[in-house]
Design an enzyme around this catalytic site. Structure first.
Site, short mmCIF file in Angstrom:
data_model
loop_
_atom_site.label_atom_id
_atom_site.label_comp_id
_atom_site.label_asym_id
_atom_site.label_seq_id
_atom_site.Cartn_x
_atom_site.Cartn_y
_atom_site.Cartn_z
N TYR A 14 10.90 14.71 -1.24
CA TYR A 14 12.09 16.05 -0.60
C TYR A 14 12.86 16.73 -1.71
O TYR A 14 14.50 17.00 -1.02
CB TYR A 14 13.42 14.56 -0.49
CG TYR A 14 12.93 13.00 0.60
CD1 TYR A 14 12.45 13.70 1.50
CD2 TYR A 14 12.29 12.50 -0.02
CE1 TYR A 14 12.02 12.80 2.74
CE2 TYR A 14 11.92 11.04 1.17
CZ TYR A 14 11.56 11.81 1.86
OH TYR A 14 10.97 11.03 3.02
N HIS A 19 18.48 19.91 2.02
CA HIS A 19 18.56 18.31 2.96
C HIS A 19 19.18 18.05 1.52
O HIS A 19 19.97 17.22 1.15
CB HIS A 19 18.29 17.00 3.50
CG HIS A 19 18.70 16.25 3.98
ND1 HIS A 19 20.29 16.84 4.98
CD2 HIS A 19 18.74 14.69 4.43
CE1 HIS A 19 20.72 15.65 5.47
NE2 HIS A 19 19.65 14.53 5.68
N PHE A 64 18.45 7.04 -0.28
CA PHE A 64 18.68 7.72 0.71
C PHE A 64 19.41 7.94 0.78
O PHE A 64 20.78 7.58 1.37
CB PHE A 64 16.98 6.93 1.65
CG PHE A 64 16.33 7.19 0.68
CD1 PHE A 64 15.31 8.05 1.07
CD2 PHE A 64 15.43 6.19 -0.02
CE1 PHE A 64 14.32 8.32 0.79
CE2 PHE A 64 14.33 5.94 -0.09
CZ PHE A 64 13.13 6.71 -0.34
N ASN A 66 21.27 8.24 3.98
CA ASN A 66 22.13 7.56 5.65
C ASN A 66 23.00 6.54 4.33
O ASN A 66 23.43 5.82 5.43
CB ASN A 66 20.98 6.86 6.28
CG ASN A 66 20.61 7.71 6.93
OD1 ASN A 66 20.84 9.42 5.96
ND2 ASN A 66 19.97 7.41 7.75
N ASN A 112 24.52 11.99 8.59
CA ASN A 112 24.24 10.67 7.95
C ASN A 112 24.99 10.24 6.79
O ASN A 112 25.41 8.83 6.87
CB ASN A 112 23.05 10.26 8.31
CG ASN A 112 22.61 10.13 9.82
OD1 ASN A 112 23.74 9.95 11.00
ND2 ASN A 112 21.45 10.68 10.41
#
Length: 239
Positions: A14, A19, A64, A66, A112
């Site tokens: 990632y 993001h 992560f 969320n 989120n």
């Protein structure tokens, strides 16, 4: 003390995602400001240092996206901090790529990570939103957010991250307007200026009112038939 938390997802998979622009921003601050090497604490990678005499903890939650609030909440309680002592840096779909906005409080806007932080820390923390642009179609949002920045994005992305790192003292001191101006100038935009106060115009008057306001009293005649008649009715002037 101030916590500056950048949001993202952990791991090399990632690392280049849109993001993860929050991670990229705190990485830039850590390098530019000479902070300590990254270590593990509060379910996060953390780095400590001082900016303009203020102790600052940089955080990259490793939970992560969320569950970001779990990590930030742990740190906030450990240091007995309030939401006002926290700055969160994250990606914003609804801002054009390369633009930045900062505010205190507000809604999560469907993000989120912010939703999680609101639940664990309250809402009255400062939020530095970094624009990643919108793909234009709702069905493409997921792929856009979790996709890597394109080569064409690197020019504005580097300028944006450098501007944040260079002006981190403004972020720490709460000089939000000045920070936005510095970022705008660095990325080729126009500095934000205060809107001039509108001057209230006088309400329009009817032509009758205007005529009354501007009309001058007529002088009475002093000679002639009319003057003689007035003297008979009211007497000579000055009596």
């Amino acid at each position: 003390m101030l916590i500056i938390a950048g949001l993202g997802n952990p791991g090399p998979k990632y690392a280049g995602n849109r993001h993860n622009i929050g991670f990229m921003a705190v990485d830039a601050i850590q390098r530019r400001q000479g902070f300590s090497a990254w270590s593990r604490k509060f379910k996060s990678e953390v780095s400590e240092g001082e900016i303009d005499g203020e102790r600052v903890l940089l955080m990259k939650p490793q939970t992560f996206m969320n569950l970001s609030g779990e990590a930030l909440g742990d740190a906030m309680r450990f240091y007995k901090l309030a939401p006002k002592d926290i700055v969160v840096i994250y990606d914003e779909l609804d801002l054009p790529a390369g633009k930045a906005r900062i505010k205190t409080g507000g809604g999560h806007g469907g993000h989120n990570g912010i939703k999680s932080i609101d639940a664990h820390c309250g809402k009255e923390y400062r939020r530095l939103r970094l624009g990643i642009g919108h793909p234009g179609v709702k069905d493409l949002v997921h792929a856009h957010v979790l996709g890597d920045f394109a080569k064409a994005d690197q020019a504005w992305l580097s300028l944006l991250l450098e501007a944040i790192a260079d002006n981190a003292a403004m972020l720490v001191k709460g000089e939000d307007s000045q920070l936005m101006n510095k970022i705008a100038l660095a990325t080729g935009g126009k500095p934000e200026t205060e809107k001039p106060v509108a001057v209230k115009k006088q309400a329009a008057q009817s032509h009758i009112h205007q005529a009354r306001a501007t009309a001058q009293p007529k002088k009475l005649p002093v000679t002639g038939p009319m003057a003689d008649m007035l003297k008979k009715m009211f007497g000579p002037k000055g009596d």
